[in-house]
Design a protein around this motif. Structure first.
Motif, PDB file in Angstrom:
ATOM      1  N   ALA A   1       1.162   2.775   6.388  1.00  0.00           N
ATOM      2  CA  ALA A   1       1.509   2.914   4.967  1.00  0.00           C
ATOM      3  C   ALA A   1       1.922   4.342   4.648  1.00  0.00           C
ATOM      4  CB  ALA A   1       0.322   2.495   4.100  1.00  0.00           C
ATOM      5  N   ALA A   2       1.219   5.318   5.227  1.00  0.00           N
ATOM      6  CA  ALA A   2       1.572   6.719   5.003  1.00  0.00           C
ATOM      7  C   ALA A   2       2.964   7.021   5.561  1.00  0.00           C
ATOM      8  CB  ALA A   2       0.533   7.629   5.645  1.00  0.00           C
ATOM      9  N   LEU A   3       3.284   6.430   6.703  1.00  0.00           N
ATOM     10  CA  LEU A   3       4.609   6.623   7.300  1.00  0.00           C
ATOM     11  C   LEU A   3       5.699   6.065   6.392  1.00  0.00           C
ATOM     12  CD1 LEU A   3       6.490   7.364   9.651  1.00  0.00           C
ATOM     13  CD2 LEU A   3       5.987   5.111  10.649  1.00  0.00           C
TER      14      LEU A   3
ATOM     15  N   CYS B   1      -2.850   2.558 -10.165  1.00  0.00           N
ATOM     16  CA  CYS B   1      -2.454   2.637  -8.751  1.00  0.00           C
ATOM     17  C   CYS B   1      -3.670   2.799  -7.851  1.00  0.00           C
ATOM     18  CB  CYS B   1      -1.489   3.802  -8.540  1.00  0.00           C
ATOM     19  SG  CYS B   1       0.149   3.546  -9.239  1.00  0.00           S
ATOM     20  N   TRP B   2      -4.659   3.602  -8.282  1.00  0.00           N
ATOM     21  CA  TRP B   2      -5.841   3.798  -7.449  1.00  0.00           C
ATOM     22  C   TRP B   2      -6.627   2.497  -7.316  1.00  0.00           C
ATOM     23  CZ3 TRP B   2      -9.875   8.324  -8.217  1.00  0.00           C
ATOM     24  CH2 TRP B   2     -10.670   8.417  -7.068  1.00  0.00           C
ATOM     25  N   GLY B   3      -6.733   1.752  -8.422  1.00  0.00           N
ATOM     26  CA  GLY B   3      -7.398   0.458  -8.339  1.00  0.00           C
ATOM     27  C   GLY B   3      -6.685  -0.482  -7.382  1.00  0.00           C
ATOM     28  N   CYS B   4      -5.351  -0.544  -7.484  1.00  0.00           N
ATOM     29  CA  CYS B   4      -4.565  -1.377  -6.564  1.00  0.00           C
ATOM     30  C   CYS B   4      -4.704  -0.878  -5.129  1.00  0.00           C
ATOM     31  CB  CYS B   4      -3.097  -1.376  -6.975  1.00  0.00           C
ATOM     32  SG  CYS B   4      -2.771  -2.170  -8.566  1.00  0.00           S
ATOM     33  N   TYR B   5      -4.771   0.439  -4.965  1.00  0.00           N
ATOM     34  CA  TYR B   5      -4.914   1.046  -3.642  1.00  0.00           C
ATOM     35  C   TYR B   5      -6.195   0.559  -2.964  1.00  0.00           C
ATOM     36  CZ  TYR B   5      -4.871   4.823  -0.154  1.00  0.00           C
ATOM     37  OH  TYR B   5      -4.856   5.546   1.004  1.00  0.00           O
ATOM     38  N   ILE B   6      -7.288   0.530  -3.729  1.00  0.00           N
ATOM     39  CA  ILE B   6      -8.566   0.067  -3.173  1.00  0.00           C
ATOM     40  C   ILE B   6      -8.469  -1.394  -2.739  1.00  0.00           C
ATOM     41  CG2 ILE B   6     -10.978  -0.449  -3.749  1.00  0.00           C
ATOM     42  CD1 ILE B   6     -10.916   2.028  -5.586  1.00  0.00           C
TER      43      ILE B   6
ATOM     44  N   LEU C   1       0.827  -1.206   0.000  1.00  0.00           N
ATOM     45  CA  LEU C   1       0.000   0.000   0.000  1.00  0.00           C
ATOM     46  C   LEU C   1       0.860   1.253   0.000  1.00  0.00           C
ATOM     47  CD1 LEU C   1      -2.941   1.015   0.184  1.00  0.00           C
ATOM     48  CD2 LEU C   1      -2.702   0.952   2.673  1.00  0.00           C
ATOM     49  N   ALA C   2       1.955   1.237   0.730  1.00  0.00           N
ATOM     50  CA  ALA C   2       2.846   2.404   0.791  1.00  0.00           C
ATOM     51  C   ALA C   2       3.454   2.699  -0.575  1.00  0.00           C
ATOM     52  CB  ALA C   2       3.943   2.159   1.820  1.00  0.00           C
ATOM     53  N   VAL C   3       3.899   1.649  -1.275  1.00  0.00           N
ATOM     54  CA  VAL C   3       4.498   1.829  -2.603  1.00  0.00           C
ATOM     55  C   VAL C   3       3.455   2.358  -3.585  1.00  0.00           C
ATOM     56  CG1 VAL C   3       5.556   0.638  -4.553  1.00  0.00           C
ATOM     57  CG2 VAL C   3       6.272   0.092  -2.213  1.00  0.00           C
TER      58      VAL C   3
END
Length: 288
Positions: A164-166, A140-145, A61-63
């Protein structure tokens, strides 16, 4: 929900004002650092207690988070806010349509594909790199979901998103420092980048949380369709980026395709937490 959309796209517009000074990489780095601080304060992840099975989707998720924002901002820099956000919106639309064999959904996919052809209109002056970057942001947005669904199943609350944000913010430390050393930041550009981080992170996150306590999750997913329209309007008003009438029609076709796809998707009748966890929650919707 409208506040969330307007804030998100206003943040992207402010970010684009800082591109000439900081460059997209510098702006995205500041944006990621702001998001990391805000999400860490909200999620308070217990990193030492994470297992390997929990860390794997968090790292993925971070990537994806890092690549998504950089590709989107680089696309905005080349092809404008409205077109970039509309193409990126194909990501969640694809997730909504994936696996469906209903004729209605196949019709939505066909209409969206035709609208994309109209939007990009291949010509000698077409910025193919900008279009490719926007489509990369869509992937990326699809993978993010999909990754967020896994993270939400394995970690409570917003701990996974915060972690993930960190990690994403840490990935941008060398890139961001290098970009800021190469592009000498000004007070105005830095203020725009910081404001973009707040408007595209804190405000949408809090607005989405409050909205999802009041409306069913599937309706929230339908309302997300307003984002390409608000992006095009804000691009027009704030940045002077004009879309021709045919492009506006294509944007509305993509919005309509998503509205139909999400509103006819099978979903729980209850508006409670299970529905929120499955679709449309803040953890599935990236602050931009």
């Amino acid at each position: 929900m409208l506040c969330s959309s307007v804030s998100n796209q206003s943040g992207a517009a402010l970010a684009s004002l800082a591109f000439p000074t900081l460059g997209p990489v510098g702006v995205v780095a500041v944006r990621q650092w702001v998001a990391a601080v805000l999400l860490l304060a909200a999620g308070r992840p217990r990193l030492r207690s994470f297992t390997a099975a929990q860390w794997r989707p968090v790292l993925g998720l971070a990537v994806v988070f890092a690549a998504m924002n950089l590709s989107l901002y680089a696309a905005i820099d080349r092809i404008g806010l409205g077109l970039a956000v509309t193409l990126e919106f194909l990501g969640p639309l694809t997730v909504a349509l994936a696996g469906s064999r209903r004729r209605l959904h196949l019709g939505c996919a066909g209409a969206a594909a035709a609208a994309v052809v109209v939007l990009v209109r291949p010509a000698p002056s077409t910025d193919y790199l900008g279009i490719a970057l926007a489509l990369l942001a869509a992937v990326c947005w699809g993978c993010y979901i999909l990754l967020n669904r896994t993270v939400g199943e394995r970690l409570p609350g917003a701990q996974g998103s915060a972690a993930a944000a960190l990690v994403s913010g840490a990935l941008y430390l060398p890139l961001g420092i290098g970009a800021l050393l190469h592009h000498r930041p000004t007070l105005g550009a830095t203020a725009c980048a910081l404001a973009a981080g707040v408007l595209s992170s804190a405000v949408p996150f809090l607005s989405d949380l409050m909205a999802l306590r009041r409306v069913p999750a599937h309706f929230f997913g339908v309302f997300m369709s307003v984002n390409p329209v608000s992006a095009a309007l804000i691009g027009l008003v704030a940045l002077g980026q004009h879309l021709p009438a045919l492009s506006w029609a294509a944007v509305l076709v993509i919005v309509a395709a998503n509205t139909v796809a999400v509103s006819t998707e099978a979903h729980p009748r209850s508006a409670g937490p299970p529905a929120v966890a499955k679709r449309g929650g803040p953890a599935e919707r990236p602050g931009r």
